[in-house]
Structures are given as structure tokens and as C-alpha cells.
Design a protein around this motif. Structure first.
Motif, mmCIF file in Angstrom:
data_model
loop_
_atom_site.group_PDB
_atom_site.id
_atom_site.type_symbol
_atom_site.label_atom_id
_atom_site.label_comp_id
_atom_site.label_asym_id
_atom_site.label_seq_id
_atom_site.Cartn_x
_atom_site.Cartn_y
_atom_site.Cartn_z
ATOM 1 N N ALA A 81 -5.690 -0.086 -7.192
ATOM 2 C CA ALA A 81 -7.108 0.022 -7.543
ATOM 3 C C ALA A 81 -7.971 -0.290 -6.323
ATOM 4 C CB ALA A 81 -7.435 -0.932 -8.691
ATOM 5 N N GLY A 82 -8.980 0.522 -6.102
ATOM 6 C CA GLY A 82 -9.855 0.313 -4.959
ATOM 7 C C GLY A 82 -9.375 0.947 -3.682
ATOM 8 N N THR A 83 -8.285 1.716 -3.742
ATOM 9 C CA THR A 83 -7.751 2.422 -2.586
ATOM 10 C C THR A 83 -8.191 3.881 -2.636
ATOM 11 O OG1 THR A 83 -5.813 0.966 -2.503
ATOM 12 C CG2 THR A 83 -5.643 3.082 -1.363
ATOM 13 N N VAL A 84 -8.607 4.416 -1.501
ATOM 14 C CA VAL A 84 -9.066 5.800 -1.444
ATOM 15 C C VAL A 84 -7.878 6.741 -1.636
ATOM 16 C CG1 VAL A 84 -10.111 7.560 0.032
ATOM 17 C CG2 VAL A 84 -11.012 5.225 0.036
ATOM 18 N N PRO A 85 -7.966 7.691 -2.567
ATOM 19 C CA PRO A 85 -6.862 8.641 -2.745
ATOM 20 C C PRO A 85 -6.781 9.598 -1.571
ATOM 21 C CG PRO A 85 -8.740 9.261 -4.113
ATOM 22 C CD PRO A 85 -9.080 7.925 -3.512
ATOM 23 N N LYS A 86 -5.614 10.151 -1.356
ATOM 24 C CA LYS A 86 -5.391 11.019 -0.199
ATOM 25 C C LYS A 86 -6.211 12.305 -0.268
ATOM 26 C CE LYS A 86 -2.519 10.287 2.577
ATOM 27 N NZ LYS A 86 -2.590 9.618 3.891
ATOM 28 N N TYR A 87 -6.620 12.698 -1.478
ATOM 29 C CA TYR A 87 -7.460 13.887 -1.618
ATOM 30 C C TYR A 87 -8.942 13.562 -1.510
ATOM 31 C CZ TYR A 87 -7.290 12.029 -6.417
ATOM 32 O OH TYR A 87 -7.323 11.203 -7.522
ATOM 33 N N GLY A 88 -9.295 12.335 -1.173
ATOM 34 C CA GLY A 88 -10.696 11.921 -1.121
ATOM 35 C C GLY A 88 -11.531 12.720 -0.144
ATOM 36 N N SER A 89 -10.946 13.090 0.997
ATOM 37 C CA SER A 89 -11.712 13.855 1.995
ATOM 38 C C SER A 89 -12.102 15.226 1.473
ATOM 39 C CB SER A 89 -10.911 13.992 3.295
ATOM 40 O OG SER A 89 -9.728 14.746 3.089
ATOM 41 N N LEU A 90 -11.286 15.802 0.603
ATOM 42 C CA LEU A 90 -11.617 17.094 0.012
ATOM 43 C C LEU A 90 -12.802 16.979 -0.934
ATOM 44 C CD1 LEU A 90 -7.991 18.340 -0.703
ATOM 45 C CD2 LEU A 90 -9.550 19.284 1.007
ATOM 46 N N LEU A 91 -12.809 15.920 -1.767
ATOM 47 C CA LEU A 91 -13.941 15.706 -2.667
ATOM 48 C C LEU A 91 -15.228 15.501 -1.873
ATOM 49 C CD1 LEU A 91 -12.315 13.330 -5.327
ATOM 50 C CD2 LEU A 91 -12.760 15.778 -5.544
ATOM 51 N N ARG A 92 -15.144 14.762 -0.774
ATOM 52 C CA ARG A 92 -16.327 14.534 0.065
ATOM 53 C C ARG A 92 -16.843 15.840 0.668
ATOM 54 N NH1 ARG A 92 -14.463 9.722 3.974
ATOM 55 N NH2 ARG A 92 -16.512 10.155 4.935
ATOM 56 N N ALA A 93 -15.939 16.721 1.070
ATOM 57 C CA ALA A 93 -16.348 18.002 1.629
ATOM 58 C C ALA A 93 -16.862 18.971 0.567
ATOM 59 C CB ALA A 93 -15.186 18.637 2.395
ATOM 60 N N CYS A 94 -16.755 18.580 -0.695
ATOM 61 C CA CYS A 94 -17.303 19.374 -1.793
ATOM 62 C C CYS A 94 -18.626 18.788 -2.293
ATOM 63 C CB CYS A 94 -16.307 19.456 -2.944
ATOM 64 S SG CYS A 94 -14.839 20.454 -2.589
ATOM 65 N N GLY A 95 -19.238 17.934 -1.496
ATOM 66 C CA GLY A 95 -20.545 17.394 -1.866
ATOM 67 C C GLY A 95 -20.474 16.199 -2.790
ATOM 68 N N MET A 96 -19.428 15.370 -2.642
ATOM 69 C CA MET A 96 -19.299 14.155 -3.441
ATOM 70 C C MET A 96 -19.353 12.942 -2.524
ATOM 71 S SD MET A 96 -18.730 15.419 -6.573
ATOM 72 C CE MET A 96 -17.839 14.280 -7.648
#
Length: 308
Positions: A81-96
């Protein structure tokens, strides 16, 4: 010359500090995906239309060159809990936007100003394609007895294409997903604890390649977040989807997938309108297919993803 194999591929993705400047993704930025569809070169073809004393093709000029890639990523937690998932950079590049609360959660919510971009490397059996200034959109799918998945669609400015060695990619940091089931997944729609055979949600970004004198970019120029739920058709006294559709009644959608800390993903939409219900069946049981329109309440809050 050795044959290049389709199954030998790697995807690396890293957020850029400066838009369109290679952030040099490495093995630590590897994305473990499936069902990849890659368009290495998109462009407009401009005919020359020269007047000559003979007929024949005069060739074209390629303008506004970019590349596109689509792939699935398993929906799972980050291991703690509280760890960034490995797909986090993709969500950020989608405007999140990504907000980390140490030891508790990582929350992704929609932003419109200062949306981030990424550099994405696609290596197809020793040929590397560089996509710069990547932005995109995604959908999510939850079906019983299946692994839940994101479907990312990313578009980037065309960078270099060259021969390269395959990167050393490991599964470290990627959690084993949990199949969708009664025990692992709960869903509530308009206050009803749902019995459902499918939920899909699409962020619905509109990506616009923009090529100007002095600037080239991939922009997110609009967003229409939608979805679809297939639910068992119970009595109208329990839930009347027709009156809710006719009255344009808005209600919340919540889905929690996963039980163990470190492997839970939650989907939240506070104001969902029901579209025109259609009737079908699943295993001989009457079902309703409900189109969903995810509406904002105060702006940019129509969809939130929380990883715990």
C-alpha cells in the motif's frame, strides 16, 4: 540474417521532464503488456501534382509524422500500500495526476492543465522505435473469471528508429493479478450492490497531433468518459433502470477489486448517468446492458483510480 520474431518485444515508458525531450527509459521503466498493436509510422501524404509533358506517379511527401501503440496491462496493485504501480507512468501520460500517501494509497485523478508526457520505447526483436511526447487514453475491463485489464492507446512524435539490443526486463515490482470474482470484486451502481457480468470504463481522451511552425505536440483536446455495465435484470422494485434512464438520474459507481493490502484497485465515479438499457441474457438469465456516462460534479472528478 536471423529472422525477427513477433513475440520478442519490450516496452519502456518514462515521464519526460521537458516535453518531447527523450527521458531515456531504462529496464526499470519496463511495461509488461499483452495484445500489442503497433503503427510505426503515421503521416499525411502530400501529392506534388506537377504539370509535366508526361503522365505517371510523381511521388509524395510525408508530413506530420508520428507513431501509435496500443496494448493491454493487467490491473493489479503495486505489492505494498502506498507504492506506485509500474503502470503509473502510463496513467500520468493519459492526463492523470498521481498523489502518493506513504503506506496507504496512490490516487490517480484527472487533470487538464500541465498534463504530463512520456518517452516510450518499443523494441521489436532488436529494432527500437522511439516515441516522444507521448500522451494517450485508456479503458478498463472487468469480467468474471478473467484477469482485469487496462487497454492503453498511446501516440507520440516520431523519434529515431534503429537497431538495438533487447533490454533486460524483469517482472520485479509487477504484482500477480487476481481474477474477477464474487470474493475478489465488489461493485455498486446507483446505490445497488450489483450482480454484474461485465463492467467497462473508458477515460475517453481525444488525442490531437498538432504540427506547427515552431512547435509539434500530441495534445489531449477533449474528454468524454463513458462505460458499460451488464447486470442481472432483477425486479423493478429493487432497481428500475428505465426510470433512472428517462429521468437522467445521476448516481455513483464504485468498484473495488482485490482483498489483500498491496493488491487492491478501486474505481470511483460520483455522477453516472444511465443510457438506454437493452435486454439480453447470460447463462439463461435475463440481463440489462447499461450504457454509462461518467459526468463531472465540480469538474475533472468524473473518474478516480486508487491503488492500495
Amino acid at each position: 540474417m536471423p529472422t525477427r520474431l513477433h513475440r520478442r518485444l519490450a516496452i519502456l515508458n518514462k515521464i519526460e521532464t521537458t516535453y518531447g525531450t527523450n527521458s531515456t527509459p531504462g529496464a526499470v521503466n519496463a511495461i509488461v503488456g499483452t495484445n500489442v498493436s503497433f503503427t510505426p509510422l503515421e503521416a499525411e501524404e502530400i501529392g506534388r501534382d506537377l504539370h509535366l509533358p508526361h503522365m505517371g506517379h510523381q511521388g509524395v511527401i510525408l508530413t506530420g509524422q508520428y507513431a501509435k501503440i496500443e496494448f493491454d496491462v493487467e490491473i493489479a496493485g503495486a505489492g505494498a500500500a502506498g507504492t506506485v504501480p509500474k503502470y503509473g507512468s502510463l496513467l500520468r501520460a493519459c492526463g492523470m495526476a498521481e498523489v502518493v500517501t506513504a503506506g496507504t494509497s496512490v490516487v490517480y485523478s484527472i487533470i487538464e492543465d500541465a498534463a504530463e508526457s512520456s518517452t516510450l520505447l518499443f523494441i521489436s526483436d532488436k529494432v527500437q522505435h522511439v516515441l516522444l511526447g507521448c500522451r494517450g487514453t485508456f479503458s478498463m475491463s472487468f469480467e468474471p473469471k478473467q484477469i482485469p485489464k487496462f487497454r492503453f492507446s498511446m501516440t507520440g512524435l516520431l523519434g529515431t528508429i534503429l537497431d538495438a539490443v533487447m533490454p533486460a526486463v524483469s517482472m520485479t515490482g509487477w504484482s500477480t493479478p487476481v481474477a474477477v470474482s464474487k470474493d475478489a470484486t465488489t461493485m455498486t451502481l446507483h446505490g445497488w450492490s450489483s450482480i454484474a457480468s461485465k463492467l467497462s470504463v473508458e477515460l475517453g481522451n481525444t488525442g490531437t497531433p498538432r504540427f506547427l511552425i515552431g512547435a509539434e505536440s500530441m495534445l489531449i483536446t477533449d474528454r468524454q468518459s463513458v462505460g458499460e455495465a451488464v447486470v442481472d435484470a432483477l425486479s423493478l422494485a429493487e432497481m428500475n433502470w428505465f426510470t433512472r434512464a428517462q429521468g437522467r438520474t445521476r448516481g455513483a459507481l464504485s468498484l473495488v477489486h482485490g482483498v489483500a493490502a498491496g493488491n487492491r484497485v478501486e474505481i470511483s465515479a460520483p455522477a453516472v448517468e444511465i443510457g438506454k438499457p437493452s435486454q439480453g441474457q447470460s447463462d439463461g438469465v435475463v440481463t440489462y446492458t447499461l450504457p454509462l456516462a461518467l459526468c463531472p460534479t465540480t469538474g475533472r472528478d468524473e473518474l478516480t483510480i486508487t491503488v492500495r
